[in-house]
Design a protein around this motif. Sequence first.
Motif, PDB file in Angstrom:
ATOM      1  N   UNK A   1       0.623  -1.120  -0.087  1.00  0.00           N
ATOM      2  CA  UNK A   1       0.073  -0.072  -0.035  1.00  0.00           C
ATOM      3  C   UNK A   1       0.915   0.946   0.007  1.00  0.00           C
ATOM      4  N   UNK A   2       1.823   1.229   0.782  1.00  0.00           N
ATOM      5  CA  UNK A   2       2.851   2.384   0.995  1.00  0.00           C
ATOM      6  C   UNK A   2       3.944   2.207  -0.002  1.00  0.00           C
ATOM      7  N   UNK A   3       4.098   1.342  -0.850  1.00  0.00           N
ATOM      8  CA  UNK A   3       5.331   1.129  -1.679  1.00  0.00           C
ATOM      9  C   UNK A   3       6.512   1.356  -0.835  1.00  0.00           C
ATOM     10  N   UNK A   4       6.665   0.816   0.179  1.00  0.00           N
ATOM     11  CA  UNK A   4       7.861   0.918   1.098  1.00  0.00           C
ATOM     12  C   UNK A   4       8.542  -0.496   1.285  1.00  0.00           C
ATOM     13  N   UNK A   5       9.610  -0.651   0.583  1.00  0.00           N
ATOM     14  CA  UNK A   5      10.248  -2.077   0.198  1.00  0.00           C
ATOM     15  C   UNK A   5      11.219  -2.193   1.240  1.00  0.00           C
ATOM     16  N   UNK A   6      11.637  -1.391   2.065  1.00  0.00           N
ATOM     17  CA  UNK A   6      12.941  -1.442   3.031  1.00  0.00           C
ATOM     18  C   UNK A   6      13.017  -2.764   3.743  1.00  0.00           C
ATOM     19  N   UNK A   7      11.855  -3.310   4.049  1.00  0.00           N
ATOM     20  CA  UNK A   7      11.900  -4.330   4.920  1.00  0.00           C
ATOM     21  C   UNK A   7      11.799  -5.807   4.111  1.00  0.00           C
ATOM     22  N   UNK A   8      11.783  -5.687   2.678  1.00  0.00           N
ATOM     23  CA  UNK A   8      11.278  -6.681   1.920  1.00  0.00           C
ATOM     24  C   UNK A   8      11.762  -8.383   2.240  1.00  0.00           C
ATOM     25  N   UNK A   9      13.281  -7.998   2.261  1.00  0.00           N
ATOM     26  CA  UNK A   9      13.938  -9.015   2.613  1.00  0.00           C
ATOM     27  C   UNK A   9      13.536  -9.837   3.862  1.00  0.00           C
ATOM     28  N   UNK A  10      13.672  -9.081   4.951  1.00  0.00           N
ATOM     29  CA  UNK A  10      13.299  -9.720   6.100  1.00  0.00           C
ATOM     30  C   UNK A  10      11.663 -10.327   6.142  1.00  0.00           C
ATOM     31  N   UNK A  11      10.666  -9.545   5.842  1.00  0.00           N
ATOM     32  CA  UNK A  11       9.261  -9.881   5.491  1.00  0.00           C
ATOM     33  C   UNK A  11       9.143 -11.249   4.713  1.00  0.00           C
ATOM     34  N   UNK A  12       9.792 -11.213   3.702  1.00  0.00           N
ATOM     35  CA  UNK A  12       9.750 -12.727   2.897  1.00  0.00           C
ATOM     36  C   UNK A  12      10.264 -13.558   3.544  1.00  0.00           C
ATOM     37  N   UNK A  13      11.379 -13.384   4.268  1.00  0.00           N
ATOM     38  CA  UNK A  13      11.963 -14.733   5.126  1.00  0.00           C
ATOM     39  C   UNK A  13      10.993 -14.974   6.288  1.00  0.00           C
ATOM     40  N   UNK A  14      10.672 -14.030   6.877  1.00  0.00           N
ATOM     41  CA  UNK A  14       9.579 -14.405   8.177  1.00  0.00           C
ATOM     42  C   UNK A  14       8.545 -15.065   7.488  1.00  0.00           C
ATOM     43  N   UNK A  15       7.867 -14.495   6.548  1.00  0.00           N
ATOM     44  CA  UNK A  15       6.608 -15.463   5.910  1.00  0.00           C
ATOM     45  C   UNK A  15       7.003 -16.836   5.525  1.00  0.00           C
ATOM     46  N   UNK A  16       8.260 -16.998   4.830  1.00  0.00           N
ATOM     47  CA  UNK A  16       8.806 -18.450   4.741  1.00  0.00           C
ATOM     48  C   UNK A  16       8.702 -19.363   6.040  1.00  0.00           C
ATOM     49  N   UNK A  17       9.481 -18.617   7.009  1.00  0.00           N
ATOM     50  CA  UNK A  17       9.682 -19.328   8.255  1.00  0.00           C
ATOM     51  C   UNK A  17       8.292 -19.640   9.076  1.00  0.00           C
ATOM     52  N   UNK A  18       7.650 -18.732   9.153  1.00  0.00           N
ATOM     53  CA  UNK A  18       6.252 -18.978   9.860  1.00  0.00           C
ATOM     54  C   UNK A  18       5.298 -19.900   9.165  1.00  0.00           C
ATOM     55  N   UNK A  19       5.150 -19.615   7.937  1.00  0.00           N
ATOM     56  CA  UNK A  19       4.491 -20.305   7.218  1.00  0.00           C
ATOM     57  C   UNK A  19       4.581 -21.896   7.023  1.00  0.00           C
ATOM     58  N   UNK A  20       5.934 -21.934   6.976  1.00  0.00           N
ATOM     59  CA  UNK A  20       6.360 -23.417   6.973  1.00  0.00           C
ATOM     60  C   UNK A  20       6.376 -24.055   8.333  1.00  0.00           C
ATOM     61  N   UNK A  21       6.658 -23.196   9.282  1.00  0.00           N
ATOM     62  CA  UNK A  21       6.324 -23.855  10.602  1.00  0.00           C
ATOM     63  C   UNK A  21       5.065 -24.252  10.902  1.00  0.00           C
ATOM     64  N   UNK A  22       4.150 -23.597  10.330  1.00  0.00           N
ATOM     65  CA  UNK A  22       2.644 -23.914  10.647  1.00  0.00           C
ATOM     66  C   UNK A  22       2.268 -25.114   9.899  1.00  0.00           C
ATOM     67  N   UNK A  23       2.831 -25.240   8.405  1.00  0.00           N
ATOM     68  CA  UNK A  23       2.381 -26.259   7.902  1.00  0.00           C
ATOM     69  C   UNK A  23       2.981 -27.601   8.199  1.00  0.00           C
ATOM     70  N   UNK A  24       4.237 -27.498   8.597  1.00  0.00           N
ATOM     71  CA  UNK A  24       4.898 -28.785   9.181  1.00  0.00           C
ATOM     72  C   UNK A  24       4.400 -29.367  10.359  1.00  0.00           C
TER      73      UNK A  24
END
Length: 215
Positions: free
Chosen positions: A52-75
């Motif tokens: 929404x804000x086109x603020x991509x300064x944290x994109x690397x951390x956010x994508x890593x966090x999504x992979x971590x938490x979502x994979x943890x939930x699935x497993x």
Amino acid sequence: MPVYTLPDLPYDYAALAPVISPEIIELHHDKHHAAYVKGANDTLEQLAEARDKEAWGSINGLEKNLAFHLSGHILHSIYWQNMTGPKDGGGEPLAQDGVGELADAITESFGSFARFKAQLSKAAATTQGSGWGVLAHEPLSGRLIVEQVYDHQGNVGQGAIPILVFDAWEHAFYLQYRNQKVDFIEAMWQVVNWQDVARRHAAAKSRTDVLLLAP
């Protein structure tokens, strides 16, 4: 509304005793698994805000966090279903128990059940720090493979479908087994729900459109 929700356990906290204590099951499910669900939902909200804000300064951390938490939930969602009480689980998959196709696939892919058990046990027990040992259906070859997963999401082959998972994070065993991860992994074989694993294997095999390698 949250995208992801914590599933109920398919049994009570004491169902896997004495292999896994009620205290561990309660903390593991209600606190640790719940934290991964919350983390995945929170990260989705943060990504939506970034778009929404086109603020991509944290994109690397956010994508890593999504992979971590979502994979943890699935497993973890698979993990709870993969287990049943010691009176009903464990041993090895056998044709007379209605899981002959899974047994045959294990033999075809690993040479024997004993060799498969040794490989998955070693993969789980030798994770460096936190991770999982995973039996997965690999759709390109149609065979079964063992994966040693780092954290929840690292060192994973694309497209492989988990059908049996062993949690090797300390929170899965430390209150009961202390630093004896090898003992915990060996004990885990007593509560494997082969009926659930066989259903997952059959479902994975039936999916012919998992990977689109060519248009």
